[in-house]
Design an enzyme around this catalytic site. Structure first.
Site, PDB file in Angstrom:
ATOM      1  N   ASN A 178      -3.657  20.460 -25.329  1.00 29.15           N
ATOM      2  CA  ASN A 178      -2.216  20.189 -25.437  1.00 29.15           C
ATOM      3  C   ASN A 178      -1.992  18.678 -25.323  1.00 29.15           C
ATOM      4  OD1 ASN A 178       0.528  19.874 -25.036  1.00 29.15           O
ATOM      5  ND2 ASN A 178       0.722  21.532 -23.553  1.00 29.15           N
TER       6      ASN A 178
ATOM      7  N   HIS B  37       3.697  23.741 -31.783  1.00 28.36           N
ATOM      8  CA  HIS B  37       3.145  22.957 -30.678  1.00 28.36           C
ATOM      9  C   HIS B  37       1.828  23.602 -30.248  1.00 28.36           C
ATOM     10  CE1 HIS B  37       2.534  20.842 -27.063  1.00 28.36           C
ATOM     11  NE2 HIS B  37       3.060  21.727 -26.247  1.00 28.36           N
TER      12      HIS B  37
ATOM     13  N   CYS C  25       7.111  18.267 -24.202  1.00 28.96           N
ATOM     14  CA  CYS C  25       6.282  18.458 -25.395  1.00 28.96           C
ATOM     15  C   CYS C  25       7.116  18.618 -26.654  1.00 28.96           C
ATOM     16  CB  CYS C  25       5.389  19.681 -25.216  1.00 28.96           C
ATOM     17  SG  CYS C  25       4.244  19.530 -23.862  1.00 28.96           S
TER      18      CYS C  25
HETATM   19  N1  ACO Z   1     -10.513  28.286 -14.527  1.00 31.52           N
HETATM   20  C1  ACO Z   1     -10.719  29.464 -13.918  1.00 31.52           C
HETATM   21  N2  ACO Z   1      -9.725  30.169 -13.325  1.00 31.52           N
HETATM   22  C2  ACO Z   1      -8.489  29.642 -13.364  1.00 31.52           C
HETATM   23  C3  ACO Z   1      -8.218  28.403 -13.970  1.00 31.52           C
HETATM   24  C4  ACO Z   1      -9.302  27.720 -14.565  1.00 31.52           C
HETATM   25  N3  ACO Z   1      -9.139  26.547 -15.202  1.00 31.52           N
HETATM   26  N4  ACO Z   1      -6.902  28.142 -13.840  1.00 31.52           N
HETATM   27  C5  ACO Z   1      -6.353  29.179 -13.189  1.00 31.52           C
HETATM   28  N5  ACO Z   1      -7.316  30.083 -12.890  1.00 31.52           N
HETATM   29  C6  ACO Z   1      -7.178  31.348 -12.178  1.00 31.52           C
HETATM   30  C7  ACO Z   1      -5.962  31.397 -11.312  1.00 31.52           C
HETATM   31  O1  ACO Z   1      -6.211  30.815 -10.062  1.00 31.52           O
HETATM   32  C8  ACO Z   1      -5.721  32.896 -11.226  1.00 31.52           C
HETATM   33  O2  ACO Z   1      -6.600  33.417 -10.280  1.00 31.52           O
HETATM   34  P1  ACO Z   1      -6.077  34.518  -9.250  1.00 31.52           P
HETATM   35  O3  ACO Z   1      -5.658  35.691 -10.106  1.00 31.52           O
HETATM   36  O4  ACO Z   1      -7.309  34.791  -8.422  1.00 31.52           O
HETATM   37  O5  ACO Z   1      -4.953  33.889  -8.505  1.00 31.52           O
HETATM   38  C9  ACO Z   1      -6.169  33.417 -12.583  1.00 31.52           C
HETATM   39  O6  ACO Z   1      -7.007  32.373 -13.145  1.00 31.52           O
HETATM   40  C10 ACO Z   1      -5.024  33.714 -13.532  1.00 31.52           C
HETATM   41  O7  ACO Z   1      -4.151  32.609 -13.559  1.00 31.52           O
HETATM   42  P2  ACO Z   1      -2.846  32.633 -14.397  1.00 31.52           P
HETATM   43  O8  ACO Z   1      -2.120  31.345 -14.206  1.00 31.52           O
HETATM   44  O9  ACO Z   1      -2.101  33.904 -14.206  1.00 31.52           O
HETATM   45  O10 ACO Z   1      -3.467  32.661 -15.872  1.00 31.52           O
HETATM   46  P3  ACO Z   1      -2.725  32.833 -17.243  1.00 31.52           P
HETATM   47  O11 ACO Z   1      -3.321  33.935 -17.993  1.00 31.52           O
HETATM   48  O12 ACO Z   1      -1.228  32.771 -17.105  1.00 31.52           O
HETATM   49  O13 ACO Z   1      -3.167  31.496 -18.001  1.00 31.52           O
HETATM   50  C11 ACO Z   1      -2.311  29.340 -18.529  1.00 31.52           C
HETATM   51  C12 ACO Z   1      -2.841  30.247 -17.451  1.00 31.52           C
HETATM   52  C13 ACO Z   1      -3.410  29.139 -19.567  1.00 31.52           C
HETATM   53  C14 ACO Z   1      -1.946  28.008 -17.904  1.00 31.52           C
HETATM   54  C15 ACO Z   1      -1.102  29.978 -19.219  1.00 31.52           C
HETATM   55  O14 ACO Z   1      -0.199  30.427 -18.253  1.00 31.52           O
HETATM   56  C16 ACO Z   1      -0.378  29.040 -20.132  1.00 31.52           C
HETATM   57  O15 ACO Z   1      -0.905  28.644 -21.171  1.00 31.52           O
HETATM   58  N6  ACO Z   1       0.896  28.710 -19.827  1.00 31.52           N
HETATM   59  C17 ACO Z   1       1.692  27.839 -20.650  1.00 31.52           C
HETATM   60  C18 ACO Z   1       1.351  26.457 -20.303  1.00 31.52           C
HETATM   61  C19 ACO Z   1       1.923  25.485 -21.275  1.00 31.52           C
HETATM   62  O16 ACO Z   1       2.031  25.745 -22.449  1.00 31.52           O
HETATM   63  N7  ACO Z   1       2.245  24.324 -20.749  1.00 31.52           N
HETATM   64  C20 ACO Z   1       2.622  23.239 -21.530  1.00 31.52           C
HETATM   65  C21 ACO Z   1       4.061  23.153 -21.664  1.00 31.52           C
HETATM   66  S1  ACO Z   1       4.456  21.836 -22.663  1.00 31.52           S
HETATM   67  C22 ACO Z   1       4.841  20.403 -21.766  1.00 31.52           C
HETATM   68  O17 ACO Z   1       5.970  19.975 -21.799  1.00 31.52           O
HETATM   69  C23 ACO Z   1       3.733  19.676 -21.014  1.00 31.52           C
END
Ligand code: ACO
Length: 327
Positions: free
Chosen positions: A284, A254, A115
């Site tokens: 994203n 970003h 990204c």
């Molecule tokens: N809907 C409902 N529940 C979900 C979903 C969904 N879409 N996705 C995950 N969950 C659940 C998980 O299974 C987990 O459940 P559990 O506790 O029973 O196991 C719970 O929600 C919490 O999951 P986490 O992954 O801990 O949630 P978090 O608060 O970390 O949010 C997220 C997840 C939004 C992906 C966050 O970690 C994030 O934004 N990370 C950065 C991602 C990013 O920026 N990536 C792009 C990088 S750039 C590139 O080069 C592509």
């Protein structure tokens, strides 16, 4: 005192017409509008049609940027397309864009830095022009991530979208890009990857059956990295430009997650009215996210001549990059 600078002469962007809302996703995977909104800030994203490719949007964004800059395609010396979703591994998407534009004298190549791709491409093109490689460059960030997202994986499919943004750069005798800063740490590479389809795991029935042609991400780890590196990369580029982050008129980060953006802005002491956010509309879009935001900010009148802009990105690699621009 320098007398050769690189300025942004024009911006453009393009997104698919098709909108996929959180409500639509509720019908596809076990998720909810409430979860997606509170965890990411995303409300909807744009999705390409099957016949539309990364070059489709790269071309449209480029045509708009050239028009805005008042530059003919024949005057371009360089085209760089930052993308993790090229039309094909080769030829480069930049060459597809070059052909459609009729940019006869330009050289072109794709650049992949997750990204952070657009910020990398901006820095590379700036240095190329500064070193005397030419007078005008087209820098594009373009993606069709919908084609590499696993639509069965709720943890990733709710995050990404498609689109493109472009800028035309030109040599000038007054300040434009004041400083850039790029970095990477391959130790974190496995946190965000698309495992198959190249030399490690060439396409096979196994790679398809094991869903290895889709994005795999450790969201939580990437989140922690992102918050840390957005602050560090912003402070370092501000230091290089000789400014403080409180002087920034518009922060264009970003657009991955509103929580990452807000926590970085808070650490940098940048008030809310100076942050540009469009993650709610597009999700994203990886390499496209910063130039798409830049173009929207400009067209909405959020950027005035002389403003100081801070661009900062992070992504797969792991990579990070930042730039300070005097508009
Ligand atoms: N809907 C409902 N529940 C979900 C979903 C969904 N879409 N996705 C995950 N969950 C659940 C998980 O299974 C987990 O459940 P559990 O506790 O029973 O196991 C719970 O929600 C919490 O999951 P986490 O992954 O801990 O949630 P978090 O608060 O970390 O949010 C997220 C997840 C939004 C992906 C966050 O970690 C994030 O934004 N990370 C950065 C991602 C990013 O920026 N990536 C792009 C990088 S750039 C590139 O080069 C592509």
């Amino acid at each position: 005192m320098r007398n050769r600078w690189i300025k942004v002469l024009g911006t453009g962007s393009s997104v698919p017409d098709r909108v996929l809302t959180n409500g639509d996703l509720e019908r596809m995977v076990d998720t909810s509008d409430e979860w997606i909104t509170t965890r990411t800030g995303i409300k909807e994203r744009r999705i390409a049609e099957p016949q539309e490719t990364t070059a489709t949007f790269a071309l449209r964004a480029s045509q708009r940027a050239l028009q805005e800059a008042g530059i003919a395609p024949e005057d371009l010396d360089l085209i760089v397309v930052a993308t993790v979703t090229p039309d094909m591994l080769f030829p480069a998407t930049a060459c597809l864009v070059q052909k459609e534009l009729g940019a006869k004298k330009a050289c072109g190549f794709d650049l992949e830095a997750g990204c952070t791709g657009f910020v990398y491409a901006l820095a590379v093109a700036e240095k190329y022009l500064l070193a005397g490689g030419g007078e005008k460059a087209l820098v594009v960030g373009a993606e069709t991530l919908s084609k590499i997202v696993d639509w069965q994986d709720r943890a990733t499919c709710v995050l990404f979208g498609d689109g493109a943004g472009a800028v035309v750069l030109g040599v000038a005798d007054e300040p434009g890009i004041l400083a850039t800063y790029l970095g990477c740490d391959g130790n974190g590479g496995s946190l965000l990857e698309l495992p198959a389809g190249c030399s490690r795991f060439p396409a096979s029935f196994d790679t398809v059956n094991n869903r290895l042609h889709y994005i795999k991400m450790s969201g939580n780890e990437v989140f922690k990295f992102a918050v840390r590196v957005m602050e560090e990369a912003s402070l370092e580029v501000a230091r290089r430009a000789g400014i403080s982050t409180q002087e920034v008129d518009l922060f264009i980060p970003h657009q991955a997650n509103i929580r990452i953006i807000n926590s970085a802005a808070k650490r940098l002491e940048i008030p809310e009215e100076r942050i540009f956010v469009n993650v709610h509309k597009y999700g994203n879009t990886s390499s496209a996210s910063i130039p798409l935001a830049l173009d929207e900010a400009y067209r909405e009148g959020r950027i005035r001549e002389g403003d100081l802009l801070l661009l900062v990105g992070f992504g797969a690699g792991l990579t990070w990059g930042s730039a300070i621009i005097r508009w």
